[in-house]
Design a protein around this motif. Structure first.
Motif, short mmCIF file in Angstrom:
data_model
loop_
_atom_site.label_atom_id
_atom_site.label_comp_id
_atom_site.label_asym_id
_atom_site.label_seq_id
_atom_site.Cartn_x
_atom_site.Cartn_y
_atom_site.Cartn_z
N UNK A 48 0.97 -1.12 0.07
CA UNK A 48 -0.03 -0.10 -0.04
C UNK A 48 0.83 1.35 0.02
N UNK A 49 1.98 1.34 0.68
CA UNK A 49 2.86 2.34 1.04
C UNK A 49 3.35 2.80 -0.63
N UNK A 50 4.04 1.49 -1.21
CA UNK A 50 4.57 1.66 -2.38
C UNK A 50 3.45 1.97 -3.52
N UNK A 51 2.42 1.57 -3.41
CA UNK A 51 1.40 1.93 -4.48
C UNK A 51 0.90 3.49 -4.33
N UNK A 52 0.59 3.61 -3.12
CA UNK A 52 0.26 5.24 -3.13
C UNK A 52 1.21 6.05 -3.61
N UNK A 76 8.64 1.69 -11.93
CA UNK A 76 10.05 2.13 -11.44
C UNK A 76 10.10 3.42 -12.23
N UNK A 77 9.98 3.38 -13.27
CA UNK A 77 10.13 4.82 -14.30
C UNK A 77 9.45 5.90 -13.65
N UNK A 78 8.41 5.79 -12.87
CA UNK A 78 7.50 7.02 -12.26
C UNK A 78 8.53 7.73 -11.37
N UNK A 79 9.27 6.97 -10.61
CA UNK A 79 10.08 7.61 -9.76
C UNK A 79 11.27 8.31 -10.35
N UNK A 95 17.26 5.03 -6.26
CA UNK A 95 17.61 4.45 -4.91
C UNK A 95 15.96 3.79 -4.45
N UNK A 96 14.98 4.84 -4.20
CA UNK A 96 13.56 4.43 -4.01
C UNK A 96 13.01 3.55 -5.21
N UNK A 97 13.32 3.96 -6.45
CA UNK A 97 12.58 3.19 -7.58
C UNK A 97 12.71 1.81 -7.42
N UNK A 100 9.49 -0.28 -6.61
CA UNK A 100 8.48 -0.63 -7.23
C UNK A 100 8.75 -2.21 -7.86
N UNK A 101 9.96 -2.50 -7.96
CA UNK A 101 10.13 -3.91 -8.49
C UNK A 101 9.79 -4.80 -7.24
#
Length: 144
Positions: A48-52, A76-79, A95-97, A100-101
């Protein structure tokens, strides 16, 4: 037009869930791995955290991207695109992208995820997503 209320609501939910993640510090990896409810809760909160955050990313991209920019092909590309749009710093976006994976691995249960990896992710998620929220808040304030 950037919907600041939408962004703030998503940030509030992420912040709430980061607090919930801290509960898992009180358990050992064995306690979580052996309790399917704890393990499922941990995975769900992380998803949920990652999805938001991805929702936030997609909203910002839809409002800020220039016509000459290539649309993101992956979460990943969105970050990474937020770095191009000066919302996130490049090194932080890279780093944060990776999360997504990790989200995709949780959702699709790739290779029957190693429970110790999920457990070890808690501290990283808390640190990274607290930073992420700060970047987004700063961006919102800057555009006010």
């Amino acid at each position: 037009m950037i919907d600041k209320e939408f962004l703030k609501e998503k940030l509030n939910l992420i912040t709430r869930d980061l607090e919930r993640l801290k509960i898992f510090y009180d358990f050992t990896i064995s306690q979580i791995a052996e309790d399917f409810i704890k393990y499922a809760a941990l995975k769900n909160i992380l998803m949920e955290i990652i999805g938001r955050a991805i929702d936030i990313n997609e909203h910002l991209i839809s409002e800020l991207a220039r016509p000459d920019m290539e649309a993101p092909k992956t979460y990943r590309d969105t970050f990474l695109l937020l770095a191009d749009l000066n919302v996130l710093q490049r090194d932080f976006a890279e780093e944060i992208s990776k999360s997504a994976g990790f989200r995709n691995a949780i959702v699709h249960e790739y290779n029957n995820l190693d429970k110790s990896i999920i457990y070890k992710t808690v501290g990283d998620a808390i640190n990274q997503y607290a930073k992420y929220c700060n970047y987004i808040l700063k961006f919102i304030l800057k555009t006010s």
